[in-house]
Design a protein around this motif. Structure first.
Motif, short mmCIF file in Angstrom:
data_model
loop_
_atom_site.label_atom_id
_atom_site.label_comp_id
_atom_site.label_asym_id
_atom_site.label_seq_id
_atom_site.Cartn_x
_atom_site.Cartn_y
_atom_site.Cartn_z
N LYS A 74 10.77 33.76 0.82
CA LYS A 74 10.89 34.51 2.07
C LYS A 74 9.64 35.35 2.31
CE LYS A 74 15.91 34.85 2.14
NZ LYS A 74 17.07 35.75 2.04
N SER A 75 9.12 36.00 1.26
CA SER A 75 7.97 36.89 1.42
C SER A 75 6.72 36.14 1.86
CB SER A 75 7.69 37.67 0.14
OG SER A 75 7.29 36.78 -0.88
N GLU A 76 6.58 34.89 1.43
CA GLU A 76 5.42 34.09 1.84
C GLU A 76 5.74 33.18 3.02
OE1 GLU A 76 3.06 32.35 -1.18
OE2 GLU A 76 3.50 33.95 -2.61
N ASN A 77 6.99 33.27 3.50
CA ASN A 77 7.44 32.49 4.65
C ASN A 77 7.07 31.01 4.48
OD1 ASN A 77 8.75 32.10 7.06
ND2 ASN A 77 6.92 32.46 8.30
N SER A 78 7.43 30.46 3.31
CA SER A 78 7.11 29.05 3.07
C SER A 78 8.26 28.37 2.34
CB SER A 78 5.82 28.92 2.27
OG SER A 78 6.02 29.37 0.96
N SER A 79 8.33 27.09 2.54
CA SER A 79 9.29 26.27 1.80
C SER A 79 8.77 24.84 1.77
CB SER A 79 10.68 26.32 2.43
OG SER A 79 10.67 25.69 3.69
N SER A 80 9.21 24.11 0.76
CA SER A 80 8.81 22.72 0.63
C SER A 80 9.95 21.94 0.00
CB SER A 80 7.55 22.61 -0.25
OG SER A 80 7.11 21.26 -0.29
N GLU A 81 10.31 20.83 0.66
CA GLU A 81 11.35 19.96 0.14
C GLU A 81 10.71 18.91 -0.76
OE1 GLU A 81 13.21 18.34 3.61
OE2 GLU A 81 14.49 20.09 3.86
N GLY A 82 11.54 18.30 -1.58
CA GLY A 82 11.04 17.25 -2.46
C GLY A 82 12.17 16.56 -3.20
N THR A 83 11.77 15.85 -4.24
CA THR A 83 12.73 15.14 -5.08
C THR A 83 12.49 15.51 -6.53
OG1 THR A 83 11.25 13.23 -5.28
CG2 THR A 83 12.89 13.17 -3.50
N TYR A 84 13.49 15.26 -7.36
CA TYR A 84 13.36 15.54 -8.78
C TYR A 84 14.21 14.57 -9.58
CZ TYR A 84 17.98 17.74 -9.08
OH TYR A 84 19.32 17.97 -9.07
N SER A 85 13.86 14.41 -10.85
CA SER A 85 14.62 13.56 -11.76
C SER A 85 14.54 14.16 -13.16
CB SER A 85 14.05 12.14 -11.75
OG SER A 85 14.80 11.32 -12.62
N VAL A 86 15.69 14.39 -13.76
CA VAL A 86 15.78 15.00 -15.08
C VAL A 86 15.89 13.91 -16.15
CG1 VAL A 86 17.20 16.46 -16.60
CG2 VAL A 86 16.88 17.09 -14.20
#
Length: 168
Positions: free
Chosen positions: A106-118
């Motif tokens: 919130k403080s940097e007003n940024s977000s990024s979507e992605g994928t992950y695999s464990v």
């Protein structure tokens, strides 16, 4: 599976080309029958396809799950929303338990979507965010106290010390 999908696409392209180019109706039908027969033989030999579409669908689902890490059961081990354990920043990771993730501040007003695999055996998680140039492999550690659950993500270039947000 890629070969199977490619073979089917090639067959459709060939039939479409033959129809577009025209020709004798009987030759067109014979050629189409040969293409379909060859595609069917290929599917039978490579994927044990016997005409039952549900088996072909199950094979495709299995391919996506195993080869691409989608709906990996191990992905649920870090499922949830995790906030920075250090009070100075407000980065939040959200892992959906399947293969989608989000990193937001919130403080940097940024977000990024992605994928992950464990990979539970190796204790690693591969994360690829849209804002990153490549996938980063993190080692991970889960730690439970009486009141909180912690997640440590470490790679060669970055690390995160996270605490699971409590749901109400």
């Amino acid at each position: 599976m890629k070969k199977g999908l490619f073979a089917v696409a090639a067959c459709l392209a060939a039939v479409t080309s033959l129809i577009t180019l025209g020709g004798c109706a009987q030759n067109l039908q014979d050629t189409g029958n040969k293409i379909v027969s060859n595609a069917k033989s290929y599917l039978e030999s490579e994927f044990n396809y016997d005409g039952d579409l549900s088996k072909l669908k199950d094979g495709a689902v299995s391919y996506f799950n195993e080869e691409l890490g989608l709906n990996n059961n191990a992905n649920s081990s870090i499922e949830g929303t995790w906030k920075s354990a250090q009070g100075a920043n407000d980065w939040r990771w959200t892992f959906d338990g399947k293969n989608k993730c989000l990193l937001a501040s919130k403080s940097e007003n940024s977000s990024s979507e992605g994928t992950y695999s464990v990979d539970e055996a190796k204790k690693t998680v591969d994360i690829c965010l849209n804002s990153w140039q490549s996938t980063i492999t993190f080692s991970y550690k889960l730690r439970q106290t009486l009141s909180d659950q912690y997640l440590e993500l470490d790679s060669d270039s970055q690390g995160y010390s996270l605490i699971r947000e409590k749901t109400e």
